[in-house]
Design a protein around this motif. Sequence first.
Motif, short mmCIF file in Angstrom:
data_model
loop_
_atom_site.label_atom_id
_atom_site.label_comp_id
_atom_site.label_asym_id
_atom_site.label_seq_id
_atom_site.Cartn_x
_atom_site.Cartn_y
_atom_site.Cartn_z
N LEU A 146 0.83 -1.20 0.00
CA LEU A 146 0.00 0.00 0.00
C LEU A 146 0.86 1.25 0.00
N ILE A 147 0.27 2.33 -0.49
CA ILE A 147 0.85 3.66 -0.34
C ILE A 147 -0.25 4.58 0.18
N MET A 148 0.16 5.58 0.95
CA MET A 148 -0.76 6.60 1.41
C MET A 148 -0.42 7.91 0.72
N VAL A 149 -1.42 8.57 0.20
CA VAL A 149 -1.23 9.84 -0.51
C VAL A 149 -1.89 10.94 0.32
N HIS A 150 -1.07 11.87 0.82
CA HIS A 150 -1.54 12.93 1.70
C HIS A 150 -1.53 14.27 0.97
N SER A 151 -2.48 15.12 1.31
CA SER A 151 -2.56 16.46 0.72
C SER A 151 -1.97 17.48 1.68
N GLY A 152 -1.04 18.27 1.18
CA GLY A 152 -0.37 19.26 2.02
C GLY A 152 -1.29 20.34 2.53
N LYS A 153 -2.37 20.62 1.82
CA LYS A 153 -3.31 21.65 2.24
C LYS A 153 -4.69 21.05 2.52
N ASP A 154 -4.69 19.86 3.12
CA ASP A 154 -5.94 19.16 3.42
C ASP A 154 -6.73 19.94 4.47
N GLU A 155 -7.90 20.43 4.07
CA GLU A 155 -8.70 21.27 4.95
C GLU A 155 -9.38 20.49 6.07
N TYR A 156 -9.31 19.16 6.01
CA TYR A 156 -9.94 18.34 7.05
C TYR A 156 -8.97 17.95 8.16
N ILE A 157 -7.72 18.39 8.06
CA ILE A 157 -6.75 18.15 9.12
C ILE A 157 -6.59 19.45 9.91
N PRO A 158 -6.95 19.47 11.20
CA PRO A 158 -6.83 20.70 11.99
C PRO A 158 -5.40 21.23 11.99
N ALA A 159 -5.27 22.54 12.10
CA ALA A 159 -3.97 23.20 11.97
C ALA A 159 -2.97 22.77 13.04
N HIS A 160 -3.47 22.36 14.21
CA HIS A 160 -2.55 22.02 15.30
C HIS A 160 -1.92 20.64 15.15
N ILE A 161 -2.38 19.85 14.20
CA ILE A 161 -1.86 18.49 14.00
C ILE A 161 -0.47 18.55 13.37
N ASP A 162 0.45 17.80 13.91
CA ASP A 162 1.79 17.68 13.33
C ASP A 162 1.71 16.69 12.16
N LYS A 163 1.54 17.22 10.96
CA LYS A 163 1.31 16.38 9.80
C LYS A 163 2.49 15.46 9.50
N GLU A 164 3.69 15.99 9.59
CA GLU A 164 4.87 15.18 9.28
C GLU A 164 4.99 14.00 10.22
N ASN A 169 4.27 8.19 11.31
CA ASN A 169 3.73 7.11 12.14
C ASN A 169 2.86 6.16 11.34
N LEU A 170 1.99 6.73 10.50
CA LEU A 170 1.11 5.88 9.69
C LEU A 170 1.92 5.00 8.74
N THR A 171 2.95 5.58 8.14
CA THR A 171 3.77 4.83 7.20
C THR A 171 4.55 3.73 7.90
N ASN A 172 5.16 4.05 9.03
CA ASN A 172 5.98 3.08 9.74
C ASN A 172 5.16 1.99 10.42
N ALA A 173 3.90 2.30 10.70
CA ALA A 173 3.04 1.30 11.35
C ALA A 173 2.47 0.29 10.37
N SER A 174 2.66 0.55 9.07
CA SER A 174 2.10 -0.33 8.04
C SER A 174 3.22 -1.22 7.48
N PRO A 175 3.27 -2.49 7.88
CA PRO A 175 4.37 -3.35 7.44
C PRO A 175 4.43 -3.56 5.93
N SER A 176 3.30 -3.40 5.25
CA SER A 176 3.28 -3.61 3.80
C SER A 176 3.39 -2.30 3.02
N SER A 177 3.67 -1.20 3.74
CA SER A 177 3.74 0.11 3.08
C SER A 177 4.95 0.22 2.17
#
Length: 230
Positions: A146-164, A169-177
Amino acid sequence: MGYGTSSIQEDVRELDILFTFLREERAKTRLFFIGHSTGCQDAISFASHGRNRAAVQGLVLQGPVSDREFMMSSLDEMYGKYIRLAQRMINDGKGQELMVREVDIAPVTAYRFNSLASVGGDDDMFSSDITFESMQATFGQVKAPLIMVHSGKDEYIPAHIDKERLISNLTNASPSSLGAVVLPDADHAISDLASQTIFCNAVVQFIRKVLITLEQEEKVQEQALGGLSL
């Protein structure tokens, strides 16, 4: 409008019907799953529990975001009120009944709202405060690349979230990533043409990489079987 009245379990059941049709009626043997937004939860759940999950050769998760964190940010003080209402209805055996009209995300059942908005709900897979161990438990069941595709200006992610940090974490937690793709100028729906082009290219490259690996594995298996027959 079924968004608020369905469930991940029902989505997986319907996807199994679709995959059965594609395999048996259309003779499709290599299928890839692209999930957008809440479809990312569907993709993870199907690849983990679907009867036809072995047919999934790869997953693309585009816009995997936390409904819970977005609702907490956007609903403000009403968030707690709606959570309490949903959980009270569930405890009263009314989980499949619609909540009050003022919960303006779509007609939504108490179960579905609780699944999306509560800590540990069935849909709560991409929140930034989920422990790394819990993420591993969720994504560890997925065997397909799998791959995850993230949007740098995703309006559904609150500003206080550390996106990086979240992406890491999501990538490293996925053994098949096979890694993460970040579209720096994209919104949640990838509305701009330049980001759409980058996204499509990333999907094509991912599929090619997976198919090349599959072909190499098949050749090795054929050679091994040939050696055994001798």
